[in-house]
Design an enzyme around this catalytic site. Structure first.
Site, PDB file in Angstrom:
ATOM      1  N   GLY A 112      45.832  52.365  29.184  1.00 29.44           N
ATOM      2  CA  GLY A 112      46.623  53.306  30.173  1.00 29.44           C
ATOM      3  C   GLY A 112      45.866  53.394  31.503  1.00 29.44           C
TER       4      GLY A 112
ATOM      5  N   PRO B  67      45.230  50.312  41.400  1.00 33.60           N
ATOM      6  CA  PRO B  67      45.984  50.118  42.544  1.00 33.60           C
ATOM      7  C   PRO B  67      46.363  48.693  42.618  1.00 33.60           C
ATOM      8  CG  PRO B  67      44.314  51.664  43.093  1.00 33.60           C
ATOM      9  CD  PRO B  67      44.010  51.095  41.586  1.00 33.60           C
TER      10      PRO B  67
ATOM     11  N   GLY C 246      43.983  45.997  46.989  1.00 32.88           N
ATOM     12  CA  GLY C 246      42.593  46.508  47.053  1.00 32.88           C
ATOM     13  C   GLY C 246      41.913  45.799  48.273  1.00 32.88           C
ATOM     14  N   LEU C 247      40.924  46.315  48.942  1.00 35.46           N
ATOM     15  CA  LEU C 247      40.088  45.615  49.822  1.00 35.46           C
ATOM     16  C   LEU C 247      39.303  44.564  49.434  1.00 35.46           C
ATOM     17  CD1 LEU C 247      39.374  45.831  52.908  1.00 35.46           C
ATOM     18  CD2 LEU C 247      37.436  46.958  52.366  1.00 35.46           C
ATOM     19  N   GLY C 248      39.437  43.300  49.688  1.00 34.09           N
ATOM     20  CA  GLY C 248      38.570  42.100  49.567  1.00 34.09           C
ATOM     21  C   GLY C 248      37.318  42.343  50.502  1.00 34.09           C
TER      22      GLY C 248
ATOM     23  N   ASP D 153      37.243  44.910  45.848  1.00 34.04           N
ATOM     24  CA  ASP D 153      36.930  44.080  45.077  1.00 34.04           C
ATOM     25  C   ASP D 153      35.519  43.508  45.663  1.00 34.04           C
ATOM     26  OD1 ASP D 153      38.141  41.745  43.110  1.00 34.04           O
ATOM     27  OD2 ASP D 153      37.007  40.748  44.881  1.00 34.04           O
TER      28      ASP D 153
ATOM     29  N   TYR E 201      28.643  37.601  47.008  1.00 31.31           N
ATOM     30  CA  TYR E 201      28.835  37.897  48.415  1.00 31.31           C
ATOM     31  C   TYR E 201      27.556  38.486  49.134  1.00 31.31           C
ATOM     32  CZ  TYR E 201      33.611  37.738  46.521  1.00 31.31           C
ATOM     33  OH  TYR E 201      34.918  37.262  45.670  1.00 31.31           O
TER      34      TYR E 201
ATOM     35  N   LYS F 253      32.016  40.821  40.068  1.00 28.83           N
ATOM     36  CA  LYS F 253      31.946  39.734  39.210  1.00 28.83           C
ATOM     37  C   LYS F 253      30.612  39.014  38.881  1.00 28.83           C
ATOM     38  CE  LYS F 253      35.749  38.821  42.208  1.00 28.83           C
ATOM     39  NZ  LYS F 253      35.506  39.109  43.550  1.00 28.83           N
TER      40      LYS F 253
ATOM     41  N   HIS G 199      33.049  35.172  37.303  1.00 27.58           N
ATOM     42  CA  HIS G 199      33.412  34.628  38.643  1.00 27.58           C
ATOM     43  C   HIS G 199      33.768  33.322  38.684  1.00 27.58           C
ATOM     44  CE1 HIS G 199      32.596  35.453  43.192  1.00 27.58           C
ATOM     45  NE2 HIS G 199      33.837  34.984  42.757  1.00 27.58           N
TER      46      HIS G 199
END
Ligand code: A2P
Length: 315
Positions: free
Chosen positions: A9, A13, A16-18, A43, A48, A77, A110
């Protein structure tokens, strides 16, 4: 805004923002702007190399009362150098410490590619592990443990094809709840989408705008998704931007989508795509677009020194 719903449940959203290639010095501000303009899904990834700064943006937004932690959906990730069972939890703990969080909403493997501990990007043969050294099932057991501990509310994978998904599903226990792969009208991934739907695996589309910031000398002949004439006509018809049509295309397929931007106007523009409803005609034209292209081609993991093949990654 549409949400994707997990089996328990919990909701994610759909936009999303990468943060891949979001530069240090810019990404804190980008995360803050995103939350301020209504994003609740971020995200991230250890590789990164910007999770500390992403965390500062989150902290600023929470401290200023824009949002509560539990209203955010944060994904990260596991990098390729932490696939051994005993390395999975420390890798998540480092990410949590960088992000300034005590749990993640979603943690993904990843890539189905394994490097030795401490290797950022394997180049020579001795820097890789093979599937015999570290089977993906071992990494997946580590991920399941994190879910049991509550450090990651949900677990999944990224860049997995059907064969790799089956392999980790076959060990039983928790199946991957998410598969994040490159997806856009030039790479709709129809067979993989069908497989994931049939198996109750949610999906996220990365590089939804065609990764224009990956363009360099060796990619100079790649098509430019954001210049596509069919998409441009659809955008004009709706008074929207091409980027918004690309995001709305993923939303229409019930696939989460994580456009990266560090520009305030484009951050807002991308979220506003939630209001753009493509009609059946638009979707048929996008289906018939006639260009097939994978922008993130995986060749950086499958060179002559690598034990991995492109068929380990893609359909
Ligand atoms: P910027 O950060 O300056 O906005 P993808 O998500 O496919 O990897 O694409 C990210 C790239 O697309 C970044 O270079 C980003 O630049 C750019 N971008 C993000 N949103 C839009 C948009 N709405 N229109 C055009 N380019 C965009």
């Amino acid at each position: 805004m549409k949400n994707l719903t997990f089996e328990n449940g919990d909701r994610m959203p759909i936009i999303g923002l990468g943060t891949w290639k979001s530069e240090p010095g810019q990404v804190k501000q980008a995360v803050y702007w995103a939350i301020e303009s209504g994003y609740r899904h971020l995200d991230c990834a250890a590789v990164y190399q910007n999770e500390k700064e992403v965390g500062e943006g989150i902290a600023q937004a929470i401290n200023e009362g824009l949002v509560k932690r539990e209203e955010l959906f944060v994904t990260s990730k596991l990098w390729n150098n932490s696939h051994k069972y005993e390395d999975v939890k420390p890798a998540l703990e480092k990410t949590l410490s960088d992000l300034g969080l005590d749990y993640l909403d979603l943690y993904l493997i990843h890539w189905p590619i394994s490097f030795k501990r401490g290797i950022g990007f394997a180049k020579t043969r001795d820097e890789f592990y093979t599937y015999l050294d570290v089977p993906l099932t071992q990494t997946w057991e580590g991920m399941q443990h994190l879910k049991t501990l509550g450090l990651a509310k949900h677990i999944g994978v990224s860049n997995f094809n059907q064969a790799k998904l089956r392999e980790v599903m076959n060990i039983g226990g928790q199946k991957p709840e998410m598969n994040q792969v490159e997806m856009h009208p030039y790479l709709p991934q129809k067979a993989l989408v069908q497989f994931c739907r049939e198996n109750g695996i949610l999906m996220t589309a990365y590089s939804p705008l065609g990764s224009p910031d990956s363009r360099n000398e060796s990619h100079k002949n790649d098509p430019v998704l954001l210049n596509d004439p069919v998409i441009e006509l659809i955008a004009k018809k709706h008074g929207a931007s091409i980027g918004q049509v690309l995001i709305a295309w993923s939303v229409a397929r019930d696939i989460a989508v994580i456009p990266k931007s560090t520009n305030q106007a484009r951050i807002k523009e991308n979220l506003a795509a939630a209001k753009l409803k493509l009609d059946q005609n638009d979707l048929m034209e996008l289906d018939d677009i006639g260009v097939e292209f994978r922008f993130i081609n995986g060749k950086f993991f499958t060179g002559p020194e690598s034990p991995y093949k492109l068929s380990d990654l893609f359909e």
